[in-house]
Design an enzyme around this catalytic site. Structure first.
Site, mmCIF file in Angstrom:
data_model
loop_
_atom_site.group_PDB
_atom_site.id
_atom_site.type_symbol
_atom_site.label_atom_id
_atom_site.label_comp_id
_atom_site.label_asym_id
_atom_site.label_seq_id
_atom_site.Cartn_x
_atom_site.Cartn_y
_atom_site.Cartn_z
ATOM 1 N N HIS A 1 0.854 -1.191 0.000
ATOM 2 C CA HIS A 1 0.000 0.000 0.000
ATOM 3 C C HIS A 1 0.890 1.242 0.000
ATOM 4 C CE1 HIS A 1 0.892 0.414 4.306
ATOM 5 N NE2 HIS A 1 0.511 -0.839 4.496
ATOM 6 N N HIS B 1 4.152 1.362 2.129
ATOM 7 C CA HIS B 1 5.330 0.690 1.560
ATOM 8 C C HIS B 1 5.897 1.504 0.402
ATOM 9 C CE1 HIS B 1 2.692 -2.710 3.064
ATOM 10 N NE2 HIS B 1 3.741 -2.755 3.862
ATOM 11 N N CYS C 1 3.968 -11.263 19.191
ATOM 12 C CA CYS C 1 2.996 -10.724 18.233
ATOM 13 C C CYS C 1 3.384 -11.249 16.852
ATOM 14 C CB CYS C 1 2.988 -9.199 18.220
ATOM 15 S SG CYS C 1 2.037 -8.542 16.817
ATOM 16 N N CYS D 1 3.986 -8.492 14.135
ATOM 17 C CA CYS D 1 5.316 -7.860 14.194
ATOM 18 C C CYS D 1 6.421 -8.889 14.055
ATOM 19 C CB CYS D 1 5.556 -7.175 15.532
ATOM 20 S SG CYS D 1 4.483 -5.824 15.924
ATOM 21 N N CYS E 1 -0.628 -6.171 21.549
ATOM 22 C CA CYS E 1 0.492 -5.556 20.837
ATOM 23 C C CYS E 1 0.227 -4.053 20.701
ATOM 24 C CB CYS E 1 0.631 -6.183 19.453
ATOM 25 S SG CYS E 1 1.630 -5.178 18.350
ATOM 26 N N HIS F 1 -0.349 -3.386 16.710
ATOM 27 C CA HIS F 1 -1.478 -4.008 16.018
ATOM 28 C C HIS F 1 -2.733 -4.168 16.881
ATOM 29 C CE1 HIS F 1 2.118 -5.241 13.690
ATOM 30 N NE2 HIS F 1 1.338 -4.987 12.681
ATOM 31 N N LYS G 1 -1.371 4.508 12.275
ATOM 32 C CA LYS G 1 -0.445 4.088 11.226
ATOM 33 C C LYS G 1 -1.235 3.334 10.152
ATOM 34 C CE LYS G 1 3.252 0.910 10.153
ATOM 35 N NZ LYS G 1 3.725 -0.432 10.414
ATOM 36 N N LYS H 1 -2.552 -2.873 7.218
ATOM 37 C CA LYS H 1 -3.570 -3.900 7.059
ATOM 38 C C LYS H 1 -4.312 -4.127 8.377
ATOM 39 C CE LYS H 1 -4.084 -8.604 5.394
ATOM 40 N NZ LYS H 1 -3.430 -9.902 5.213
#
Ligand code: MSP
Length: 523
Positions: A42, A45, A150, A153, A171, A174, A323, A326
């Protein structure tokens, strides 16, 4: 462990600047993180990858010999589970997904020299060789690990690092529940390198410096603890076999970090390491700072390699304050932006225009639309169109010039902006570099309005000066907008040749063949 890195001048390592055909030529090695190919990339990246591409192209423009590495991080539990979920064999899954990454990077004009996959044979060999070297130094030992993991991660969290909600341990990135693990493992003796790592963090490697302080304070709080670097094969089979114990697979992060040296044929062709390693620049997001400093610096020292020359860290793209990713489910897709702005170049421009190393940037379509309309379409696009049309109409397309035609006031302003661009690029301030480049287009627009060449009988001087501004700014813009820059160069009849001729008066003759419309405004 004593710091022994300044040592780029050490035997065996090539100097960073060499003479080539009488010209000084540097060597530049730039890397992106290798991405987990569990889903398509996405714009988060793309952000890192475009930054790396801009740097690679900038250094090529400067005449440096560049090696630009990107790729995919294909092992580990996250990929294993994603493949299982889809009912696919992991290898087949990553084969497909790595192609998806390549397609996106080609869509965005990413000029990498190698796309590395951690399932590539040479990489797997390097990981085994490197770990065997460390193992035989006695820096790996057997033990039991208890902790909270996690999977998103691919990382253990200790107390104080995770968040607690309704009695659940989550986490911090996430917000997923952590998994309790207790298993046999092998540890890497990072603790032996604590002083070494701390010393490196005071040097000029981590950029911006504030990130080094973050790592230093974590080490002062918790120390540099030994790291669990294998998982039992019966838990995680999708990984590289630990070369000293086939019942274990290598922890995905150790596997991944080593990509930066396996791409230089570490262990098989020392000359490539000797040449490029001293010039390495890692570009990463702040989420993976710890791995690329504490762990990576120690790992390199264990392999008798100097630390990276620079680790450049950027902050996040956020959406609704979180952030983009996904897990948070707040992704803006690359396709969507490319479609909205009509190509890769505007997307590259806009992402870099609002990039920041220190501060998170909140994604805003309104902000991007405004910049697209006022900067790309009005300032840049209109200037090129107006200048092209005027030269075609008034001068039949051709203008000659040289030092005697230079408007000195304009020329000195342009020089100032060019210097600002160089300073900004040296400091990886991409947004500032773009502002300085666009100041040249702005100057040229103002100069055009002031000199009104359409009223003049002999408009050669002002039009030559305007074309010079466009040529200089567009050359500097090339790393950011390669296709558009080439279109402008071709239409107006100049070449993007490098950074040697960036003064007004340097180009002799323009042959304008077209006055292109570069961007269509968004309403
Ligand atoms: N596989 C590891 C990296 C191993 S490198 C030896 C990994 N992969 S990842 O697919 O999760 O990509 C992480 C990187 O993607 C971040 O460090 C950052 O560069 C980029 N980004 C992903 N989401 C991002 C944002 N929302 N904003 C900015 N960058 C983002 O971690």
């Amino acid at each position: 462990m004593k710091a022994r890195y300044w040592l780029y001048e050490v035997k065996g390592f090539a100097p960073l600047v060499r003479e080539l055909g009488g010209r000084k030529v540097g060597v530049f090695y730039v890397t992106t993180p290798i991405y987990y190919p569990n889903d398509k990339p996405h714009i988060g990246h793309a952000y890192t990858t475009i930054m790396a591409d801009v740097l690679a192209r900038w250094h090529r423009l400067k005449g440096d010999e560049v090696f630009f590495l990107t790729g995919t991080d294909e092992h580990g539990l996250k990929l294993q589970r994603e493949a299982e979920k889809r009912g696919l064999d992991p290898k087949r899954f990553v084969d497909e997904m790595s192609e998806v990454f390549k397609r996106y990077w080609s869509l965005l004009d990413i000029s990498y020299d190698r796309f590395i996959r951690t399932t590539d044979e040479d990489h797997v060999e390097t990981v085994k060789k490197a770990l065997m070297k460390i193992y035989s130094k006695g820096l790996i030992y057997r033990g039991t690990y208890r902790g909270l993991y996690c999977v998103s991660c691919e990382k253990f969290y200790s107390e104080g690092e995770y968040i607690e909600e309704n009695g659940k341990k989550l986490c911090p990135i996430h917000r997923k529940e952590l998994e309790n693990l207790e298993e046999e493992t092998y540890f890497l003796k990072l603790s032996a390198y604590e002083d070494y790592v701390k010393e490196l963090l005071t040097k000029d490697i981590v950029y911006p410096r504030s990130y080094a302080k973050e790592v230093l304070s974590k080490i002062s709080r918790e120390g540099l603890r030994d790291l669990s670097i294998t998982r039992p094969r019966n838990r995680v089979y999708w990984g590289i076999e630990a070369p000293w114990d086939p019942q274990h697979t290598v922890y995905v992060w150790i596997d991944a970090l080593l990509n930066y040296i396996s791409a230089l044929s570490y262990g098989s062709d020392e000359s490539r390491i000797a040449k490029f390693w001293p010039a390495v620049h890692h570009i990463i997001g702040k989420d993976i700072l710890w791995f690329h400093t504490a762990i990576w610096f120690a790992l390199l020292a264990m392999l008798d390699l100097p630390p990276p020359r620079k680790v450049i860290i950027h902050a996040f793209i956020t959406l609704r304050g979180l952030k983009m990713g996904k897990s948070a489910g707040n992704i803006v897709s690359i396709d969507e932006l490319v479609a909205r702005y009509g190509g890769a170049d505007p997307v590259r421009y806009l992402l870099m225009r609002f990039s920041s190393l220190e501060k998170d940037v909140e994604f805003s379509t309104e902000q991007l639309d405004n910049a697209f309309n006022s900067e790309l379409a009005d300032t840049f696009g209109n200037l090129v169109r107006r200048a092209g049309v005027l030269v075609l109409k008034k001068l039949g397309g051709s203008v000659e010039g040289g030092p005697e035609m230079v408007d000195t006031e304009l020329s000195s302003r342009v020089r100032e902006s060019v210097e600002r661009v160089f300073r900004a690029m040296d400091e990886f301030r991409f947004s500032e570099a773009l502002i300085a480049i666009f100041d040249i287009y702005r100057e040229a627009n103002a100069y055009l309005n002031k000199t009104e060449p359409w009223r003049l009988e002999d408009p050669r001087k002002p039009l030559y000066n305007v074309l010079e501004c466009i040529r200089i700014a567009t050359t500097l813009l090339y790393p950011f907008m390669p296709k558009t820059s080439m279109v402008v160069a071709k239409s107006l009849g100049f070449e993007i040749e490098g950074i040697e001729r960036l003064s007004v008066g340097d180009w002799h003759r323009y042959n304008v063949s077209e006055a292109p419309i570069l961007f269509k405004k968004i309403r």
